[in-house]
Design an enzyme around this catalytic site. Sequence first.
Site, mmCIF file in Angstrom:
data_model
loop_
_atom_site.group_PDB
_atom_site.id
_atom_site.type_symbol
_atom_site.label_atom_id
_atom_site.label_comp_id
_atom_site.label_asym_id
_atom_site.label_seq_id
_atom_site.Cartn_x
_atom_site.Cartn_y
_atom_site.Cartn_z
ATOM 1 N N TYR A 1 0.820 -1.215 0.000
ATOM 2 C CA TYR A 1 0.000 0.000 0.000
ATOM 3 C C TYR A 1 0.855 1.267 0.000
ATOM 4 C CZ TYR A 1 -4.014 -2.963 0.258
ATOM 5 O OH TYR A 1 -4.957 -3.911 -0.061
ATOM 6 N N ARG B 1 1.495 1.901 -3.555
ATOM 7 C CA ARG B 1 0.304 2.394 -4.242
ATOM 8 C C ARG B 1 -0.019 3.834 -3.833
ATOM 9 N NH1 ARG B 1 -4.529 -0.903 -4.177
ATOM 10 N NH2 ARG B 1 -4.859 0.397 -5.991
ATOM 11 N N GLN C 1 -15.058 2.276 -5.757
ATOM 12 C CA GLN C 1 -14.309 1.164 -5.162
ATOM 13 C C GLN C 1 -12.833 1.531 -5.109
ATOM 14 O OE1 GLN C 1 -15.858 -2.805 -7.037
ATOM 15 N NE2 GLN C 1 -16.299 -1.158 -8.467
ATOM 16 N N ASP D 1 -7.747 5.528 -4.580
ATOM 17 C CA ASP D 1 -7.024 6.753 -4.922
ATOM 18 C C ASP D 1 -7.933 7.957 -4.635
ATOM 19 O OD1 ASP D 1 -8.657 7.528 -7.272
ATOM 20 O OD2 ASP D 1 -7.725 5.821 -8.286
ATOM 21 N N HIS E 1 -14.419 1.028 -0.438
ATOM 22 C CA HIS E 1 -13.289 0.148 -0.127
ATOM 23 C C HIS E 1 -12.161 0.873 0.612
ATOM 24 C CE1 HIS E 1 -14.432 -2.997 -3.478
ATOM 25 N NE2 HIS E 1 -15.230 -3.025 -2.433
ATOM 26 N N CYS F 1 -6.776 2.711 13.209
ATOM 27 C CA CYS F 1 -6.291 1.933 14.347
ATOM 28 C C CYS F 1 -7.269 0.795 14.626
ATOM 29 C CB CYS F 1 -6.151 2.819 15.583
ATOM 30 S SG CYS F 1 -5.715 1.858 17.048
ATOM 31 N N THR G 1 -15.497 -0.915 -14.117
ATOM 32 C CA THR G 1 -15.417 -1.984 -13.107
ATOM 33 C C THR G 1 -15.774 -3.320 -13.742
ATOM 34 O OG1 THR G 1 -16.217 -2.739 -10.934
ATOM 35 C CG2 THR G 1 -17.749 -1.373 -12.226
ATOM 36 N N ASN H 1 -17.656 0.934 -19.905
ATOM 37 C CA ASN H 1 -16.464 0.124 -19.625
ATOM 38 C C ASN H 1 -15.755 -0.185 -20.942
ATOM 39 O OD1 ASN H 1 -15.107 -1.103 -17.346
ATOM 40 N ND2 ASN H 1 -15.578 -3.094 -18.225
ATOM 41 N N GLU I 1 -14.865 -2.960 -22.018
ATOM 42 C CA GLU I 1 -15.453 -4.170 -22.621
ATOM 43 C C GLU I 1 -16.648 -4.559 -21.753
ATOM 44 O OE1 GLU I 1 -11.993 -6.539 -22.060
ATOM 45 O OE2 GLU I 1 -12.411 -6.803 -19.924
#
Length: 232
Positions: free
Chosen positions: A53, A56, A88, A91, A106, A114, A173, A198, A200
Amino acid sequence: MEKIVILTGAGISAESGLGTFRDEGGLWAQHRIEDVATPEGFARNPQLVHDFYNARRAQALEAKPNPAHDALARLQREAKGEVVIVTQNVDGLHEAAGATGVMHMHGALNAAFCAACEHRWDAPLAMAPDDRCPACQATATRPDIVWFGEMPYDMEEIWQHLEEADVFAAIGTSGQVYPAAAFGQHAGRAGAHTVELNLEPSVNSRDFAEARHGSASEVVPLWVEEELSRQK
Ligand code: OAD
């Protein structure tokens, strides 16, 4: 008053240089989900999870919003009714584009949490296993990310928004992760016009009344333009 509810996934940030999870060469081809995105993985090897993380977070800080993020922020500013953005993504690119009230189901890379006292604070650039919670001093600090097997944030409020939606759009997504993967079906059954934007068809594209396939930076601004002219 019309309500538009939007769900976004990793595909909307792909053109900002942030890799998706399940496309070829994506994050889940390079890392095992059970190692870096589960509470059990964190208990086994917290350093590995923080490293994942931290990398990221550094990448997300460098990234800039693309025309798809900009278009959704514009829709929020200019639409006559309410525009709710549920993401989701961990960033902060919706906010960087000027969107407000974004629901991070998310979690978010810029927050630390904590596990002992549930205090939240701004994450430092690099988190480490022996970081202390500024409120209770416990060394139970973790990224404020929802892992597999954990309950996504704000679900009660999100189901409510989906039930009240006139339009529901899912953007970038793959439709492989629940509960977000069920939003199209839920909103559609409650009466919303549903549209998928999207690259696809997603695995649950049959749940959507309409589909627009192409890269987010192209299809999203066009769709926003149409939504705004439809309201005139
Ligand atoms: P995925 O990586 O599963 O799917 C990304 C989708 O975006 C795919 O359907 C791609 O075809 C599409 N896509 C790629 N580039 C695009 C572009 N330029 N424009 C439009 N679409 C594009 O990502 P998510 O669906 O967001 O959760 O994944 C859902 C969750 O799974 C994530 O939040 C994460 C992950 O495991 C956790 O870590 C808990």
